[in-house]
Motif scaffolding. Structure first.
Motif, PDB file in Angstrom:
ATOM      1  N   ILE A 151       0.864  -1.198   0.000  1.00  0.00           N
ATOM      2  CA  ILE A 151       0.000   0.000   0.000  1.00  0.00           C
ATOM      3  C   ILE A 151       0.892   1.237   0.000  1.00  0.00           C
ATOM      4  CG2 ILE A 151      -0.269   0.226   2.518  1.00  0.00           C
ATOM      5  CD1 ILE A 151      -3.328   0.711   1.946  1.00  0.00           C
ATOM      6  N   GLY A 152       0.327   2.357  -0.403  1.00  0.00           N
ATOM      7  CA  GLY A 152       1.112   3.599  -0.458  1.00  0.00           C
ATOM      8  C   GLY A 152       2.270   3.422  -1.419  1.00  0.00           C
ATOM      9  N   GLY A 153       3.463   3.775  -0.966  1.00  0.00           N
ATOM     10  CA  GLY A 153       4.630   3.681  -1.829  1.00  0.00           C
ATOM     11  C   GLY A 153       4.962   2.257  -2.235  1.00  0.00           C
ATOM     12  N   SER A 154       4.448   1.284  -1.520  1.00  0.00           N
ATOM     13  CA  SER A 154       4.715  -0.114  -1.862  1.00  0.00           C
ATOM     14  C   SER A 154       3.687  -0.658  -2.848  1.00  0.00           C
ATOM     15  CB  SER A 154       4.728  -0.963  -0.580  1.00  0.00           C
ATOM     16  OG  SER A 154       5.770  -0.507   0.259  1.00  0.00           O
ATOM     17  N   SER A 203       6.523  -4.281   1.579  1.00  0.00           N
ATOM     18  CA  SER A 203       6.309  -3.375   2.710  1.00  0.00           C
ATOM     19  C   SER A 203       7.659  -3.002   3.296  1.00  0.00           C
ATOM     20  CB  SER A 203       5.441  -4.040   3.787  1.00  0.00           C
ATOM     21  OG  SER A 203       5.313  -3.182   4.902  1.00  0.00           O
ATOM     22  N   LYS A 204       7.963  -1.736   3.250  1.00  0.00           N
ATOM     23  CA  LYS A 204       9.247  -1.291   3.796  1.00  0.00           C
ATOM     24  C   LYS A 204       9.374  -1.703   5.263  1.00  0.00           C
ATOM     25  CE  LYS A 204      11.942   2.883   4.626  1.00  0.00           C
ATOM     26  NZ  LYS A 204      12.124   4.309   4.370  1.00  0.00           N
ATOM     27  N   THR A 205       8.309  -1.477   6.019  1.00  0.00           N
ATOM     28  CA  THR A 205       8.369  -1.750   7.459  1.00  0.00           C
ATOM     29  C   THR A 205       7.934  -3.166   7.822  1.00  0.00           C
ATOM     30  OG1 THR A 205       6.108  -0.952   7.647  1.00  0.00           O
ATOM     31  CG2 THR A 205       7.884   0.651   8.031  1.00  0.00           C
ATOM     32  N   PHE A 206       7.172  -3.794   6.965  1.00  0.00           N
ATOM     33  CA  PHE A 206       6.556  -5.098   7.233  1.00  0.00           C
ATOM     34  C   PHE A 206       5.686  -5.053   8.490  1.00  0.00           C
ATOM     35  CE2 PHE A 206       6.624  -9.616   5.884  1.00  0.00           C
ATOM     36  CZ  PHE A 206       6.879  -9.411   4.532  1.00  0.00           C
ATOM     37  N   THR A 211      -1.373  -4.195   4.761  1.00  0.00           N
ATOM     38  CA  THR A 211      -0.548  -5.157   4.027  1.00  0.00           C
ATOM     39  C   THR A 211      -0.423  -6.469   4.793  1.00  0.00           C
ATOM     40  OG1 THR A 211       0.632  -3.356   2.975  1.00  0.00           O
ATOM     41  CG2 THR A 211       1.762  -5.493   3.028  1.00  0.00           C
ATOM     42  N   GLY A 262       9.391   5.383   1.200  1.00  0.00           N
ATOM     43  CA  GLY A 262       8.407   4.505   0.562  1.00  0.00           C
ATOM     44  C   GLY A 262       7.926   5.046  -0.777  1.00  0.00           C
ATOM     45  N   ARG A 263       7.592   6.325  -0.823  1.00  0.00           N
ATOM     46  CA  ARG A 263       7.029   6.895  -2.065  1.00  0.00           C
ATOM     47  C   ARG A 263       8.089   7.163  -3.115  1.00  0.00           C
ATOM     48  NH1 ARG A 263       6.505   9.846   2.434  1.00  0.00           N
ATOM     49  NH2 ARG A 263       7.439  11.915   2.601  1.00  0.00           N
ATOM     50  N   GLN A 344       0.358  10.874  -3.581  1.00  0.00           N
ATOM     51  CA  GLN A 344       1.202  10.463  -2.467  1.00  0.00           C
ATOM     52  C   GLN A 344       2.528  11.205  -2.515  1.00  0.00           C
ATOM     53  OE1 GLN A 344       3.143   6.636  -2.226  1.00  0.00           O
ATOM     54  NE2 GLN A 344       3.201   6.721  -0.006  1.00  0.00           N
ATOM     55  N   GLU A 348       2.029  13.661   0.464  1.00  0.00           N
ATOM     56  CA  GLU A 348       2.649  13.064   1.655  1.00  0.00           C
ATOM     57  C   GLU A 348       4.012  13.723   1.909  1.00  0.00           C
ATOM     58  OE1 GLU A 348       3.920   8.736   2.068  1.00  0.00           O
ATOM     59  OE2 GLU A 348       2.112   8.693   3.295  1.00  0.00           O
ATOM     60  N   GLN A 501       6.617  11.677   7.202  1.00  0.00           N
ATOM     61  CA  GLN A 501       5.156  11.615   6.992  1.00  0.00           C
ATOM     62  C   GLN A 501       4.441  11.407   8.318  1.00  0.00           C
ATOM     63  OE1 GLN A 501       7.169   9.342   4.909  1.00  0.00           O
ATOM     64  NE2 GLN A 501       7.426   8.236   6.838  1.00  0.00           N
ATOM     65  N   VAL A 504       0.427  10.809   8.922  1.00  0.00           N
ATOM     66  CA  VAL A 504      -0.383   9.596   8.722  1.00  0.00           C
ATOM     67  C   VAL A 504      -0.523   8.798  10.018  1.00  0.00           C
ATOM     68  CG1 VAL A 504       0.313   9.424   6.302  1.00  0.00           C
ATOM     69  CG2 VAL A 504       1.566   8.131   8.035  1.00  0.00           C
ATOM     70  N   LYS A 508      -3.742   6.150  11.988  1.00  0.00           N
ATOM     71  CA  LYS A 508      -3.360   4.728  12.132  1.00  0.00           C
ATOM     72  C   LYS A 508      -3.544   4.283  13.576  1.00  0.00           C
ATOM     73  CE  LYS A 508       0.477   4.408   8.850  1.00  0.00           C
ATOM     74  NZ  LYS A 508       1.904   4.169   8.697  1.00  0.00           N
TER      75      LYS A 508
HETATM   76  O1  F6P Z   1       1.122   5.282   6.046  1.00  0.00           O
HETATM   77  C1  F6P Z   1       1.973   5.879   5.136  1.00  0.00           C
HETATM   78  C2  F6P Z   1       3.079   4.962   4.716  1.00  0.00           C
HETATM   79  O2  F6P Z   1       4.009   4.854   5.724  1.00  0.00           O
HETATM   80  C3  F6P Z   1       3.694   5.441   3.425  1.00  0.00           C
HETATM   81  O3  F6P Z   1       4.642   6.423   3.624  1.00  0.00           O
HETATM   82  C4  F6P Z   1       4.222   4.170   2.867  1.00  0.00           C
HETATM   83  O4  F6P Z   1       4.518   4.271   1.504  1.00  0.00           O
HETATM   84  C5  F6P Z   1       3.072   3.246   3.166  1.00  0.00           C
HETATM   85  O5  F6P Z   1       2.592   3.652   4.420  1.00  0.00           O
HETATM   86  C6  F6P Z   1       3.395   1.797   3.178  1.00  0.00           C
HETATM   87  O6  F6P Z   1       4.387   1.513   4.120  1.00  0.00           O
HETATM   88  P1  F6P Z   1       5.153   0.135   4.105  1.00  0.00           P
HETATM   89  O7  F6P Z   1       5.881   0.026   2.826  1.00  0.00           O
HETATM   90  O8  F6P Z   1       6.074   0.182   5.289  1.00  0.00           O
HETATM   91  O9  F6P Z   1       4.126  -0.958   4.252  1.00  0.00           O
END
Ligand code: F6P
Length: 542
Positions: A151-154, A203-206, A211, A262-263, A344, A348, A501, A504, A508
């Motif tokens: 989602i988002g940048g992913s 997902s950058k953060t997983f 996601t 991410g973006r 985004q 963002e 960012q 956001v 959440k």
């Molecule tokens: O909630 C915003 C955000 O952190 C964006 O900046 C990012 O692209 C998106 O969520 C997805 O994050 P991730 O790649 O960590 O799942």
């Protein structure tokens, strides 16, 4: 004491020019010789025309002075050199390194980051080739479908680019699931065969709840049909430990560093679905396009620098002229997801209230960005663009050619529409002409007056046009990096951090807290009565 007197003076110069500009007609500016050539710039085969704006010579000089006062070039060099310009997260901003195929090192704290990037790129290419050739067979045969969960940048980068480059698709079908709404997953999975589907968890953060929820559900779907579901999962992430915890083996984890926002991440592992769809060669072309724009941004004087010019026009329209939004209007149906991608990227990045030091922004944040491909928008919201009481600067985009030579007459019509819209927005139609039109239709007296007013177009509505040869992978790379750097320049001049960012987070956190309320597990007293009322309705509608 004011720490930035030069910057304040430069802003004052821009505002003074805007005050003068409000009373002028854009069309009258073309009385000056060569305006179209002098207020446009060419680079990398593209043409950016900003002559259909209120900007004249003194206004442009004031905008360029603003860019200099904000030290855009110094900040640009700081970004490329690996300085930690994302101060609130204490991170460097090095996404451009993902598309650096020049052999030049990129240093972060004295260490070259390029070997790691190129190693991952080679792994991606090998993996994508295996998928595309059928060498990677999953459990029963060649992969026919790829589902990117992110989602988002992913999601937005690969989804936008995969759609944009449809003529290059010669790999498995790629699908994108982003929304936690079960409809998104269900609609994509319907008709897919789990035995021949590859799942990419991006997902950058997983940790992103949407996601992770979709990832768990698609794993269940896979597990119900195949004996070794993990064998058909891939992870794209900075959090390799969490990907491992999810059960994805290291050879199918493609990692990237925290200095890729991410973006801004489509250029690296997050672009794997795109690479599988179009192939490593075309993906490399996309990277070359981005890198060419990086070189242009780094090496070109401000007055001819496309990202700088786009940014200055953007600031002129929003900050100086006071137009609240800007419309992005690609006359290119395959760029249908570009407005969402740019929402985004731009909102963002630059939708902030305070500067890097936490002080309120003196000139506000970036504008609302929205849009839709032409010609569809013409039959929807263009009414407001032409005759609404608020002015929306329009950013048109058009290729010189499409990808369907046997349908070239479609493209001519598309291009004519694009040019017609920017011309109509600028020139408008006066009352005399409108009266003549109504009279020719047989109206007279009061009816003629009323009818004529409906047909008046005030005009004087600004637009820019970005023209390019054809939407190839390289050109898409150029355009994408152009917008990234435009956002950067606007952010620098506004004095904000385009790479965090925080805005956001609150929603959440609240969503996590309210989930039990929706399930009925916490008492409604803990929340605002409106929220409690809505939650009660959702539990028992009626
Ligand atoms: O909630 C915003 C955000 O952190 C964006 O900046 C990012 O692209 C998106 O969520 C997805 O994050 P991730 O790649 O960590 O799942």
């Amino acid at each position: 004491m004011n720490p930035q007197p030069d910057l304040d003076a430069a802003w004052a110069g821009v505002f003074a020019e805007a005050d003068k500009a409000r009373s002028r007609r854009i069309a009258d500016l073309f009385a000056q010789p060569d305006r179209a050539e002098r207020f446009s710039a060419r680079a990398l085969g593209m043409l950016f025309d900003y002559s259909k704006t209120h900007i004249d010579g003194p206004a442009r000089a004031a905008l360029l002075a603003l860019a200099r006062a904000a030290r855009v070039e110094t900040m640009r060099d700081a970004m490329f050199s690996g300085a930690r310009i994302n101060r609130s997260e204490d991170r460097a901003v090095l996404h451009a390194a993902l598309r650096n195929l020049s052999g030049t090192p990129v240093l972060l704290d004295g260490q070259d980051v390029m070997p790691g990037i190129l190693d991952t790129l080679e792994r991606m290419k090998a993996f994508a080739s295996d998928i595309r050739s059928g060498r990677f067979t999953g459990q029963v045969g060649a992969i026919t479908d790829v589902v990117n969960i992110g989602i988002g940048g992913s999601d937005l980068g690969p989804a936008m680019a995969t759609r944009a480059l449809a003529p290059c698709h010669d790999g498995p079908r790629c699908h994108f699931v982003s929304n936690v709404d079960s409809a998104d997953l269900a609609d994509v999975l319907r008709g897919l065969d789990p035995a021949t589907t590859l799942v990419i968890i991006a997902s950058k953060t997983f940790t992103t709840i949407e996601t992770m929820t979709n990832a768990a559900s698609i794993r269940d779907w896979m597990a119900a049909h195949v004996s070794d579901p993990a064998a058909q999962f891939v992870a794209l992430s900075s959090a390799t430990d969490r990907a491992a915890d999810f059960g994805i083996p290291p050879e199918r984890v493609f990692a990237f560093e925290d200095w890729v926002g991410g973006r801004y991440s489509v250029w690296g592992p997050i672009g794997l679905s795109l690479m599988i769809a179009i192939g490593p060669e075309d993906f490399t072309e996309f990277l070359h396009g981005g890198a060419a724009m990086d070189a242009h941004f780094r090496d070109t004087p401000l007055a001819d620098n496309l990202p700088v010019l786009l940014a200055l026009v953007g600031l002129w329209h929003h900050q100086a002229m006071g137009f609240a939004t800007r419309a992005v209007l690609p006359y290119e149906n395959r760029l249908a997801r570009l407005p969402a991608y740019l929402q985004q990227l731009e909102m963002e990045s630059n939708g902030k209230r305070v500067g890097q030091g936490g002080q309120p922004l003196p000139h506000g944040s970036g504008p609302v960005v929205w849009g839709e491909p032409g010609t569809n928008g013409q039959h929807a919201f263009f009414q407001l663009l032409h005759q609404g009481t608020g002015i929306v600067p329009c950013e048109f985009m058009i290729g010189a050619a499409g990808h369907e030579p046997d349908l070239a007459h479609h493209h001519r019509l598309l291009a004519a529409n694009c040019l017609a819209q920017s011309e109509a927005l600028m020139t408008g139609r006066g009352l005399a002409e409108a009266r003549a039109l109504a009279a020719a239709e047989g109206y007279s007296g009061d009816a003629l007056n009323a009818q004529a007013e409906q047909r008046v177009f005030e005009g004087n509505r600004p637009s820019t046009t970005l023209a390019y040869p054809r939407l190839t992978p390289r050109v898409l790379g150029q355009i994408t990096a152009l917008y990234e750097h435009r956002v950067f320049v606007e952010g620098v001049i506004l004095g904000l951090n385009s790479f965090d960012q925080w805005g956001v987070e609150l929603g959440k956190d609240l969503a996590k807290r309210l989930e039990p309320l929706v399930s009925g597990d916490i008492p409604p007293e803990d929340v605002n009565p409106s929220t409690a009322l809505l939650a009660a309705y959702l539990r028992a509608p009626g």
